[in-house]
Scaffold this motif. Sequence first.
Motif, PDB file in Angstrom:
ATOM      1  N   THR A 116      37.941   4.839  23.551  1.00  0.00           N
ATOM      2  CA  THR A 116      36.939   5.920  23.398  1.00  0.00           C
ATOM      3  C   THR A 116      37.204   7.044  24.371  1.00  0.00           C
ATOM      4  O   THR A 116      37.770   7.190  25.392  1.00  0.00           O
ATOM      5  CB  THR A 116      35.639   5.169  24.410  1.00  0.00           C
ATOM      6  OG1 THR A 116      34.412   6.210  24.204  1.00  0.00           O
ATOM      7  CG2 THR A 116      35.793   4.554  25.707  1.00  0.00           C
ATOM      8  N   ASP A 118      34.906   9.456  24.887  1.00  0.00           N
ATOM      9  CA  ASP A 118      33.946  10.138  25.253  1.00  0.00           C
ATOM     10  C   ASP A 118      33.780  10.357  26.953  1.00  0.00           C
ATOM     11  O   ASP A 118      33.985   9.470  27.714  1.00  0.00           O
ATOM     12  CB  ASP A 118      32.622   9.109  25.099  1.00  0.00           C
ATOM     13  CG  ASP A 118      31.301   9.992  25.489  1.00  0.00           C
ATOM     14  OD1 ASP A 118      31.395  11.103  26.135  1.00  0.00           O
ATOM     15  OD2 ASP A 118      30.292   9.133  25.300  1.00  0.00           O
ATOM     16  N   GLU A 120      31.747  11.390  28.897  1.00  0.00           N
ATOM     17  CA  GLU A 120      30.622  11.200  29.530  1.00  0.00           C
ATOM     18  C   GLU A 120      30.132   9.766  29.256  1.00  0.00           C
ATOM     19  O   GLU A 120      29.165   9.256  29.872  1.00  0.00           O
ATOM     20  CB  GLU A 120      29.446  12.011  28.808  1.00  0.00           C
ATOM     21  CG  GLU A 120      29.749  13.435  28.902  1.00  0.00           C
ATOM     22  CD  GLU A 120      29.857  13.879  30.189  1.00  0.00           C
ATOM     23  OE1 GLU A 120      29.007  13.537  31.112  1.00  0.00           O
ATOM     24  OE2 GLU A 120      30.566  15.168  30.345  1.00  0.00           O
ATOM     25  N   ALA A 121      31.080   8.714  28.856  1.00  0.00           N
ATOM     26  CA  ALA A 121      30.662   7.436  28.765  1.00  0.00           C
ATOM     27  C   ALA A 121      30.701   6.738  30.092  1.00  0.00           C
ATOM     28  O   ALA A 121      31.128   7.153  31.124  1.00  0.00           O
ATOM     29  CB  ALA A 121      31.714   6.811  27.585  1.00  0.00           C
ATOM     30  N   THR A 125      31.512   0.780  29.381  1.00  0.00           N
ATOM     31  CA  THR A 125      31.713   1.133  27.812  1.00  0.00           C
ATOM     32  C   THR A 125      33.210   1.348  27.994  1.00  0.00           C
ATOM     33  O   THR A 125      34.133   0.924  27.329  1.00  0.00           O
ATOM     34  CB  THR A 125      31.063   2.521  27.481  1.00  0.00           C
ATOM     35  OG1 THR A 125      29.595   2.112  27.021  1.00  0.00           O
ATOM     36  CG2 THR A 125      31.588   2.595  26.067  1.00  0.00           C
ATOM     37  N   THR A 126      33.888   2.213  28.912  1.00  0.00           N
ATOM     38  CA  THR A 126      35.160   2.441  28.870  1.00  0.00           C
ATOM     39  C   THR A 126      36.270   1.349  29.470  1.00  0.00           C
ATOM     40  O   THR A 126      37.461   1.400  29.229  1.00  0.00           O
ATOM     41  CB  THR A 126      35.511   3.769  29.832  1.00  0.00           C
ATOM     42  OG1 THR A 126      34.880   3.767  31.256  1.00  0.00           O
ATOM     43  CG2 THR A 126      34.990   5.174  29.198  1.00  0.00           C
ATOM     44  N   ASN A 205      36.435  11.561  35.233  1.00  0.00           N
ATOM     45  CA  ASN A 205      35.627  11.117  34.535  1.00  0.00           C
ATOM     46  C   ASN A 205      36.048   9.486  34.335  1.00  0.00           C
ATOM     47  O   ASN A 205      37.338   9.071  34.837  1.00  0.00           O
ATOM     48  CB  ASN A 205      35.340  11.605  33.079  1.00  0.00           C
ATOM     49  CG  ASN A 205      36.901  12.085  32.611  1.00  0.00           C
ATOM     50  OD1 ASN A 205      37.781  11.051  32.265  1.00  0.00           O
ATOM     51  ND2 ASN A 205      37.122  13.302  32.271  1.00  0.00           N
ATOM     52  N   TYR A 207      37.214   8.190  31.761  1.00  0.00           N
ATOM     53  CA  TYR A 207      38.064   8.114  30.589  1.00  0.00           C
ATOM     54  C   TYR A 207      39.354   8.013  31.359  1.00  0.00           C
ATOM     55  O   TYR A 207      40.322   7.348  31.199  1.00  0.00           O
ATOM     56  CB  TYR A 207      38.190   9.309  29.597  1.00  0.00           C
ATOM     57  CG  TYR A 207      39.218   9.449  28.699  1.00  0.00           C
ATOM     58  CD1 TYR A 207      39.370   8.503  27.576  1.00  0.00           C
ATOM     59  CD2 TYR A 207      40.085  10.309  28.891  1.00  0.00           C
ATOM     60  CE1 TYR A 207      40.516   8.758  26.855  1.00  0.00           C
ATOM     61  CE2 TYR A 207      41.196  10.514  28.171  1.00  0.00           C
ATOM     62  CZ  TYR A 207      41.359   9.706  27.123  1.00  0.00           C
ATOM     63  OH  TYR A 207      42.310   9.930  26.281  1.00  0.00           O
TER      64      TYR A 207
END
Length: 241
Positions: A116, A118, A120-121, A125-126, A205, A207
């Motif tokens: 992913t 994103d 901003e995730a 999720t990441t 972030n 990510y």
Amino acid sequence: MPSAVADFYKGADVLVTGATGFVGVALLEKLLRGCPDVGNIYCLMRPKRGKDISVRAEEFPKNLVFEKLIEKQGSDVFKKIIPVAGEIGEENLGLSPEDRKTLQANVQVAFHCAATLDFEANLKTTVTINLLGTRRIVELCSGMKKLKALVHVSSAYVNSNLKVQVDEKLYPVPDSADKIIEMASSLSDAALEEATPKVLGNHPNTYTFTKALAEHEVAKGYEKFPAVVVRPSMSKSTLSF
């Protein structure tokens, strides 16, 4: 002049995760065009927007990136692409026992491109996709009888938290993957969101943070099979090719 790269892939079956993504599609095109004798290319895919994996695989020739390939080799070249139902964020990659057995019996080179992207995730999720997904790929590769290499696509920005020149080596991470996985799975969404800034530290972030942890998951496979971490910078389209 014969290509050593093409010779390496001659008859070799390949696994690609993230094959429908920006990097994955470019990789497929390069493999099919530059290594015409490559074996089957298994693509881990999931249904999306009401389309099952067979329909999604049939859409590859419509992508303009394959235009030169089709002109040179015809559309039959896409018969080498074999979609495999799976999901990087699921336990055991969502693979059926039969598909897992097939991959572990035949794959010689695995490219792990799925992630992913994103920025901003949330952390849950990441962690699920970037960290646990990579751990699951390493576990899958550990059982591959013919594996010659795992190529893990990371990011040039994975160590952007460091205020030093970044070399081609692994850098220590502040927390263990197991600790972060446990935190992401046990805390409520609200509690995890509150804890995230402290967990990230100097990382910009979730990510870059989870991709850094994922590199260490790949390193755990070094003793079992050849593996390499690739850190591409920003990926953009070309004007022509």
